[in-house]
Design an enzyme around this catalytic site. Structure first.
Site, mmCIF file in Angstrom:
data_model
loop_
_atom_site.group_PDB
_atom_site.id
_atom_site.type_symbol
_atom_site.label_atom_id
_atom_site.label_comp_id
_atom_site.label_asym_id
_atom_site.label_seq_id
_atom_site.Cartn_x
_atom_site.Cartn_y
_atom_site.Cartn_z
ATOM 1 N N GLY A 175 0.815 -1.204 0.000
ATOM 2 C CA GLY A 175 0.000 0.000 0.000
ATOM 3 C C GLY A 175 0.843 1.247 0.000
ATOM 4 C CG ASN A 176 -0.261 4.662 -1.712
ATOM 5 O OD1 ASN A 176 -0.942 5.559 -1.249
ATOM 6 N ND2 ASN A 176 -0.665 3.929 -2.764
ATOM 7 N NE ARG A 177 4.674 6.266 5.208
ATOM 8 C CZ ARG A 177 4.632 5.479 6.275
ATOM 9 N NH1 ARG A 177 3.535 5.441 7.013
ATOM 10 N NH2 ARG A 177 5.670 4.735 6.597
#
Ligand code: CTP
Ligand code: CA
Length: 254
Positions: A33-35
């Site tokens: 995932g990413n932020r």
């Protein structure tokens, strides 16, 4: 002059906004995932809806509530799901804003069972494959429809495609004389590569861009030329961007 009430100049305009970060599964319990928080996409959707646009917010994983008046939410998870949703909506949309942080890669083969630690190998190597570039695909598909001259199914839509790009300068330094490419150099190259009608280039560093701190974006057109600058909160950036979108659509502006 300060506009206390947004002009309702986008009534009848259909807009699609993407927000949040995609998640690419590894196995039934894990993902890459990413932020991305989804805040910028949410702000753009709200700004468009406040001016009367009919907005569909295609939301990947977000940290903020999305119950906005005038906004229909469609939930997705992976880049491929986001692509499917956007491609279905785009031909009847006037505006598409790609605020989502789309994973550049996904796992080549998702494991159907939970990946176990292996006693005989010290590490784990994942094979990744590239995800489609959704923004570039929208521009390419539109160009193909325009060429084919198929006027029936909204062939020139969406008339305004907008992207976001968070950039840093090169390690060599973020100054033209430092020898490295600047944020704007990277932004210009990306604008030309993607062909979006508007690309909001955000300089990320220690000062701005992450979380809920002020942004400063430079907006480029498909040729890489600067067409506007907007600074301030994510809401300020959203409103400034919507002004540029409205101008492109040939309506109002402030
Ligand atoms: N984007 C997209 N599909 C992808 C990757 C990105 O539609 N597979 C969109 C993003 O939503 C954003 C814009 O493209 O609006 C720019 O994303 P960015 O990650 O900055 O560009 P990339 O082409 O992925 O380049 P980079 O190597 O810098 O990540
Ligand atoms: Ca990327």
């Amino acid at each position: 002059a300060l506009a206390l009430v947004a002009p309702r100049d986008l009534v009848g305009v259909r807009a699609v906004v993407t927000a949040g970060g995609t998640r690419e599964p590894l196995d039934p319990v894990r993902f890459l995932g990413n932020r991305s928080s989804g805040r910028q996409g949410r702000a753009v959707a709200a700004a468009l809806a406040a001016r009367g646009a009919d907005v569909t917010l295609v939301a990947a994983h977000v940290e903020v509530p999305l119950d906005l008046p005038g906004v229909t939410v469609e939930r997705v998870s992976t880049a491929l799901e986001l692509e499917r949703a956007v491609r279905a909506l785009a031909p009847t949309a006037d505006v598409v804003v790609m605020s989502a942080a789309v994973a550049d890669y996904r796992v080549a083969e998702v494991s159907s069972a939970k990946i176990k630690k292996s006693a005989d190998s010290p590490g784990l190597t994942l094979e990744l494959v590239e995800n489609p570039d959704i923004l570039a695909g929208l521009v390419r598909d539109r160009a193909l429809r325009r060429e084919s001259g198929d006027a029936e199914s909204g062939s020139t839509r969406p008339s305004v495609v907008v992207g976001f790009a968070a950039e840093t300068g090169d390690a060599a330094g973020d100054t033209a004389d430092g020898g490295g490419a600047t944020v704007l150099d990277h932004g210009r190259a990306k604008a030309r590569r993607k062909g979006a009608d508007l690309l909001a280039v955000n300089a990320v560093g220690e000062r701005a861009g992450f979380g809920d701190v002020p942004n400063a974006v430079t907006v480029l057109d498909a040729a890489g030329d600067v067409v506007g600058e907007v600074a301030g909160s994510k809401d300020d950036v959203a409103h400034g961007l919507v002004d540029l979108v409205a101008a492109r659509l040939g309506v109002g502006g402030r």
